[in-house]
Design an enzyme around this catalytic site. Structure first.
Site, PDB file in Angstrom:
ATOM      1  N   HIS A  16       0.823  -1.207   0.000  1.00  0.00           N
ATOM      2  CA  HIS A  16       0.000   0.000   0.000  1.00  0.00           C
ATOM      3  C   HIS A  16       0.859   1.259   0.000  1.00  0.00           C
ATOM      4  CE1 HIS A  16      -4.247  -1.610   0.957  1.00  0.00           C
ATOM      5  NE2 HIS A  16      -4.186  -1.153  -0.260  1.00  0.00           N
ATOM      6  N   CYS A 393      -8.572  -1.908 -11.551  1.00  0.00           N
ATOM      7  CA  CYS A 393      -7.945  -0.790 -10.830  1.00  0.00           C
ATOM      8  C   CYS A 393      -6.717  -1.224 -10.045  1.00  0.00           C
ATOM      9  CB  CYS A 393      -8.961  -0.079  -9.940  1.00  0.00           C
ATOM     10  SG  CYS A 393      -9.675  -1.147  -8.684  1.00  0.00           S
TER      11      CYS A 393
HETATM   12  C1  PEP Z   1      -6.294  -4.284  -5.671  1.00  0.00           C
HETATM   13  O1  PEP Z   1      -6.289  -5.136  -4.797  1.00  0.00           O
HETATM   14  O2  PEP Z   1      -5.891  -4.501  -6.836  1.00  0.00           O
HETATM   15  C2  PEP Z   1      -6.779  -2.925  -5.398  1.00  0.00           C
HETATM   16  C3  PEP Z   1      -6.903  -2.032  -6.347  1.00  0.00           C
HETATM   17  O3  PEP Z   1      -7.053  -2.586  -4.099  1.00  0.00           O
HETATM   18  P1  PEP Z   1      -5.901  -2.315  -3.001  1.00  0.00           P
HETATM   19  O4  PEP Z   1      -4.591  -2.190  -3.714  1.00  0.00           O
HETATM   20  O5  PEP Z   1      -6.290  -1.058  -2.303  1.00  0.00           O
HETATM   21  O6  PEP Z   1      -5.983  -3.527  -2.132  1.00  0.00           O
END
Ligand code: PEP
Ligand code: MG
Length: 434
Positions: A16, A393
């Site tokens: 993250h 995403c």
């Molecule tokens: C993902 O898991 O690809 C996503 C976009 O959410 P995050 O990175 O916030 O877990």
């Protein structure tokens, strides 16, 4: 926010920390395990050299390279020949390109770079703001629903203002708002002074707060109490976020009647349709109540991320409740391979050396395995709901070969961090031409 660049010893491409930094346009290299950090003496060793506080290095967030000294750089702008090529790209591409943005500043930057909407707003970043974290910590350390609701009530107007600013920045283009996702332990204080401040604010002994913090510890938090699991255990959070989204949309629509504003509420980490239905029922009840109270005419959609393999395998069931899908390929890659997105960097080099992998699957989509799950999910989902929109995403949304694969799968859009929007536009056009 204060940093010009970020280099960490631990983590990986889709930690993250790395994705947030990338979203802010701050260069980040996450997970350089070769660094020998000497925090006490404010220095580190790397490749046989010692770097002290005040020394300069340059980092490249795309390659992960770290250079000794300053390499001069210039800000990218879309102008001249670059602008012309981007114009051609838009003429040919079929895929829409959205952005992952959590703040109006990031959203505006992405719009300048050609984004056609927000594909992912990670709402947790709004809770990390220094002026809000105290109320959010009170929410986490509440003993009763009443206490929790009182803390959430402090955050709600701020969250509503954030969403209003995002809708304003997008000027009627679509905005997907993802409800709270990360494990709660990421928010709790670690500092003695902060723990004491929280205890005082709640009128609880320091020891009680420490016990609550200890109880939040998980061995594998990315597979723990996060995503929609938070909304199942604390429906108050989903209720607060729904009120904030809907009230913001009503206000902005009132100010700009000619804009199309259809909030897309996205529930993360769903693996079972009943789990989604549980959260969706809460969202719909609260949203409809707010819309009726305001006497407004507002449509909204509730969809889900497809980021757990079981969601892909049961996408026909999930689509009975989900009005749209968006592939969270960071988590989908993590859980399909069983590789922790925070730790895989430690052993992936051995995989490249042994020629097992050519690329980091967190950077370039694994079309064979993860891609097969995506293909299956689209087919099954569209059997149930033929006109649903489907996006991506995860970080792969800004990687050219992954964008080409998304084109072939017939996705509606890819969503990536603001500075990767031009790359995605070009890749989408090249895929269409090919
Ligand atoms: C993902 O898991 O690809 C996503 C976009 O959410 P995050 O990175 O916030 O877990
Ligand atoms: Mg995810």
């Amino acid at each position: 926010k204060a940093s010009q660049g970020i280099l960490t010893v631990r983590g990986g491409m889709t930690s993250h920390a790395a994705v947030v930094a990338r979203g802010m346009g701050t260069c980040c290299v996450s997970g350089c395990g070769d660094i020998k950090m000497d925090e006490e003496n404010k220095k580190f060793e790397l490749a046989g050299k010692t770097f002290k506080e005040g020394d300069f290095i340059s980092i490249d967030g795309s390659t992960g390279n770290i250079y000794d000294g300053i390499i001069p750089t210039v800000d990218a702008t879309i102008a001249g020949e670059f602008g012309r090529i981007m114009g051609w790209a838009d003429k040919y591409r079929v895929l829409k390109v959205r952005t992952n943005a959590d703040t109006p500043t990031d959203a505006k930057k992405a719009r300048e770079l050609g984004a056609e909407g927000i594909g992912l707003c990670r709402t947790e970043h709004m809770f990390f703001e220094p002026s809000r974290i105290a109320a959010f910590r009170e929410m986490i350390c509440s003993d009763t629903v009443e206490e929790r609701e009182a803390a959430l009530a402090k955050i709600e107007p701020m969250q509503q203002a954030d969403f209003e600013a995002l809708y304003e920045a997008l000027e009627g283009h679509p905005v997907t708002i993802r409800f709270l996702d990360p494990p709660l332990h990421e928010f709790v204080p670690t500092d003695e002074a902060d723990i004491k401040a929280l205890a005082d604010a709640q009128g609880k002994p320091v020891e009680t707060i420490k016990a609550i913090i200890a109880s939040l510890h998980e061995f594998n938090p990315m597979m723990g109490h996060r995503g929609c699991r938070l909304a199942v255990t604390y429906p108050e959070i989903a209720k607060m976020q729904t009120r904030a989204v809907i009230k913001a949309a009503i206000n902005v629509k009132k100010a700009h009647p000619d804009w199309t504003i259809v909030p897309e509420i996205m529930i993360p980490l769903v693996g079972e349709v009943k789990e989604l239905k549980f959260v969706k029922d809460i969202v719909v009840a609260v949203a409809d109540e707010e819309i009726a109270k305001a006497g407004a005419d507002l449509k909204y959609e509730v969809g889900t991320m497809i980021e757990i393999p079981r969601a892909a395998l049961t996408a026909d069931e999930i689509a009975k409740e989900a009005e749209f899908f968006c592939f969270g390929t960071n988590d989908l890659t993590q859980m399909t391979y069983g590789f922790s997105r925070d730790d895989a960097g430690k052993f992936l080099n051995a995989y490249y050396d042994a020629k097992i992998f050519e690329n980091d699957p967190f950077a370039k989509l694994d079309q064979v395995g993860v891609g097969k799950l995506m293909e299956m999910a689209i087919k099954l989902g569209k059997q149930t709901r033929p006109d649903m929109h489907v996006g991506i995403c995860g970080e792969h949304g800004g990687d050219p070969t992954s964008v080409e694969f998304c084109h072939k799968l017939g996705l509606t859009y890819v969503s990536c961090s603001p500075f990767r929007v031009p790359i995605a536009r070009l890749a989408a056009a090249q895929a269409a031409l090919r």
